[in-house]
Design a protein around this motif. Structure first.
Motif, mmCIF file in Angstrom:
data_model
loop_
_atom_site.group_PDB
_atom_site.id
_atom_site.type_symbol
_atom_site.label_atom_id
_atom_site.label_comp_id
_atom_site.label_asym_id
_atom_site.label_seq_id
_atom_site.Cartn_x
_atom_site.Cartn_y
_atom_site.Cartn_z
ATOM 1 N N THR A 1 62.371 82.010 -51.144
ATOM 2 C CA THR A 1 61.802 81.652 -49.844
ATOM 3 C C THR A 1 62.721 82.089 -48.718
ATOM 4 O O THR A 1 62.269 82.640 -47.704
ATOM 5 C CB THR A 1 61.565 80.131 -49.764
ATOM 6 N N ALA A 2 64.016 81.857 -48.892
ATOM 7 C CA ALA A 2 64.980 82.255 -47.864
ATOM 8 C C ALA A 2 64.935 83.757 -47.625
ATOM 9 O O ALA A 2 64.988 84.227 -46.475
ATOM 10 C CB ALA A 2 66.392 81.824 -48.282
ATOM 11 N N HIS A 3 64.827 84.519 -48.713
ATOM 12 C CA HIS A 3 64.779 85.976 -48.598
ATOM 13 C C HIS A 3 63.527 86.427 -47.848
ATOM 14 O O HIS A 3 63.578 87.330 -46.997
ATOM 15 C CB HIS A 3 64.808 86.603 -50.000
ATOM 16 N N GLN A 4 62.393 85.789 -48.129
ATOM 17 C CA GLN A 4 61.145 86.135 -47.442
ATOM 18 C C GLN A 4 61.236 85.837 -45.945
ATOM 19 O O GLN A 4 60.793 86.635 -45.109
ATOM 20 C CB GLN A 4 59.988 85.354 -48.062
ATOM 21 N N LEU A 5 61.812 84.690 -45.611
ATOM 22 C CA LEU A 5 61.962 84.321 -44.201
ATOM 23 C C LEU A 5 62.902 85.285 -43.479
ATOM 24 O O LEU A 5 62.663 85.681 -42.327
ATOM 25 C CB LEU A 5 62.489 82.893 -44.090
ATOM 26 N N LEU A 6 63.980 85.684 -44.159
ATOM 27 C CA LEU A 6 64.919 86.644 -43.567
ATOM 28 C C LEU A 6 64.233 87.974 -43.283
ATOM 29 O O LEU A 6 64.415 88.561 -42.213
ATOM 30 C CB LEU A 6 66.107 86.857 -44.507
ATOM 31 N N ALA B 1 68.073 78.043 -43.472
ATOM 32 C CA ALA B 1 69.198 77.200 -43.864
ATOM 33 C C ALA B 1 68.768 76.146 -44.876
ATOM 34 O O ALA B 1 69.469 75.878 -45.862
ATOM 35 C CB ALA B 1 69.801 76.530 -42.625
ATOM 36 N N SER B 2 67.590 75.548 -44.647
ATOM 37 C CA SER B 2 67.080 74.522 -45.552
ATOM 38 C C SER B 2 66.763 75.106 -46.926
ATOM 39 O O SER B 2 67.081 74.512 -47.962
ATOM 40 C CB SER B 2 65.838 73.870 -44.952
ATOM 41 N N ALA B 3 66.158 76.293 -46.956
ATOM 42 C CA ALA B 3 65.814 76.931 -48.239
ATOM 43 C C ALA B 3 67.069 77.255 -49.044
ATOM 44 O O ALA B 3 67.112 77.053 -50.255
ATOM 45 C CB ALA B 3 65.003 78.193 -47.979
ATOM 46 N N ILE B 4 68.101 77.743 -48.368
ATOM 47 C CA ILE B 4 69.356 78.062 -49.055
ATOM 48 C C ILE B 4 70.018 76.793 -49.573
ATOM 49 O O ILE B 4 70.559 76.764 -50.686
ATOM 50 C CB ILE B 4 70.303 78.837 -48.122
ATOM 51 N N ALA B 5 69.970 75.716 -48.783
ATOM 52 C CA ALA B 5 70.556 74.442 -49.209
ATOM 53 C C ALA B 5 69.898 73.927 -50.484
ATOM 54 O O ALA B 5 70.535 73.284 -51.310
ATOM 55 C CB ALA B 5 70.436 73.408 -48.098
ATOM 56 N N GLN B 6 68.587 74.229 -50.644
ATOM 57 C CA GLN B 6 67.849 73.807 -51.831
ATOM 58 C C GLN B 6 67.888 74.858 -52.943
ATOM 59 O O GLN B 6 67.209 74.694 -53.971
ATOM 60 C CB GLN B 6 66.393 73.531 -51.454
#
Length: 364
Positions: free
Chosen positions: A24-29, A14-19
């Motif tokens: 990074t968000a894709h890697q975490l997913l 959520a934090s990566a998407i907000a920024q």
């Protein structure tokens, strides 16, 4: 079998998407999908990334899958919100393109004001019919307090909607965004006060400095709010592996004073205010005191000098709706002179909120 979800990683997504750090968000997913492939929250954030990458149809279908597979009320609300914005985006994009091509029907924002609970059912039906959305979703859009940024689009279109809803006794208003540029926004370094006269030492966003002297009676409104400071930190996950994550470490406190006769906003910021030069507060402010204590001392002094001037305190409510329009906010100069490692649309949201207060008071 009960499945335990890694909420620490969930917050990182959520934090990566907000920024807008979608890589990074894709890697975490991808990491979490190995264990929780069809988890509704992961589907939701997958849809957000697809939308950001321009894969509109894929994002739409994924949001619909979330609505069909989840019973979590918070998630359902967010998915409905996202789907609503997604479905309105072609018209919004058309407005952007037409303005660039024709220079006509300038971009504007449409804001809903608080509706009493007992009036929400009827108001939701009117809102649903006007904007062609389902009644349940329409009811969720009506704020119980404060303001909600509901739409962006062409001025003439939003003027029409404003008239329709106002005739139905639904409080709302619109504002063309180009009017924001007609305001002078001064970054206040410090205030020096003598009796009924105030002198503000300040600077413009271009770095030009000067002083502005005015009577207390000229101030028509006070607007207070806070915007987050994001920072990247190194932590360990539940398995002890080191990882970087972006999170809110602190908040910047902002306080605007409106001077309508000068079409000016004086913007005070706790990170920039020079308390040691602020007479008559100098005697009350100690060098060893914390920034928070000095800031509260300053606000208390201003409240004492302006007891009959309304203070607008509901920025956070507005901001939470405004950040759903990142493309819109990215086009607004926030007029907040802060050095940041990570930029955030919250700055522009505050400037928009304060400007809306300014123009609403002017039109009332």
């Amino acid at each position: 079998m009960q499945i335990y979800f890694d909420f620490g990683m969930f917050e990182e997504i959520a934090s990566a998407i907000a920024q807008q750090d979608y890589n990074t968000a894709h890697q975490l997913l991808n990491t979490l999908k190995q264990k929780y492939r069809d988890h509704p929250w992961l589907l939701f954030y997958t849809a957000q990334i697809e939308q950001a990458n321009g894969n509109i149809e894929t994002a739409r279908n994924t949001y619909i899958s979330v609505l069909q597979s989840s019973s979590n009320r918070k998630l359902l609300w967010q998915a409905r919100e996202a789907l609503r914005h997604l479905e309105s985006s072609p018209r919004q994009q058309q407005n952007y393109q037409s303005q660039e091509a024709l220079g006509e029907d300038e971009l504007a924002v449409f804001v809903l004001s608080a509706v009493p609970t007992e009036e929400k059912k009827v108001a939701a039906q009117t809102l649903a019919t006007t904007f062609q959305i389902d009644p349940y979703n329409a009811r969720l859009q009506l704020p119980s307090r404060g303001w909600r940024l509901f739409r962006s689009g062409g001025r003439q279109e939003l003027l029409h909607y404003s008239k329709v809803l106002q005739e139905a006794n639904i409080p709302c208003f619109y504002l063309p965004l180009d009017t924001l540029e007609s305001l002078y926004v001064f970054q206040v370094q410090y205030l020096r006060c003598e009796g009924e006269t105030v002198t503000a030492r300040c600077s413009l966003s271009n770095g030009q400095e000067g002083s502005l002297t005015f009577p207390w009676s000229e101030i028509s409104a006070k607007v207070t709010g806070r915007v987050p400071i994001f920072e990247e930190i190194l932590t360990k996950n539940n398995r002890g592996k080191k990882q970087r994550k972006t999170e809110i470490l602190d908040y910047v406190q902002l306080y605007d004073l409106h001077l309508p006769k000068r079409r000016a906003i004086l913007r005070l910021c706790d990170q920039k205010y020079q308390f040691q030069h602020s007479f008559p507060l100098t005697e009350q402010i100690q060098k060893g005191e914390t920034l928070r204590r000095n800031w509260l001392q300053l606000l208390q002094y201003l409240e004492e000098q302006l007891p009959n001037v309304i203070t607008w305190k509901e920025f956070t409510i507005f901001g939470e709706s405004a950040i759903a329009f990142p493309q819109l906010l990215s086009g607004i100069s926030p007029k907040i002179n802060l050095q940041r490692r990570y930029e955030t649309v919250w700055d522009a949201a505050f400037h928009l909120y304060s400007s809306l207060v300014f123009y609403q008071a002017e039109s009332s």
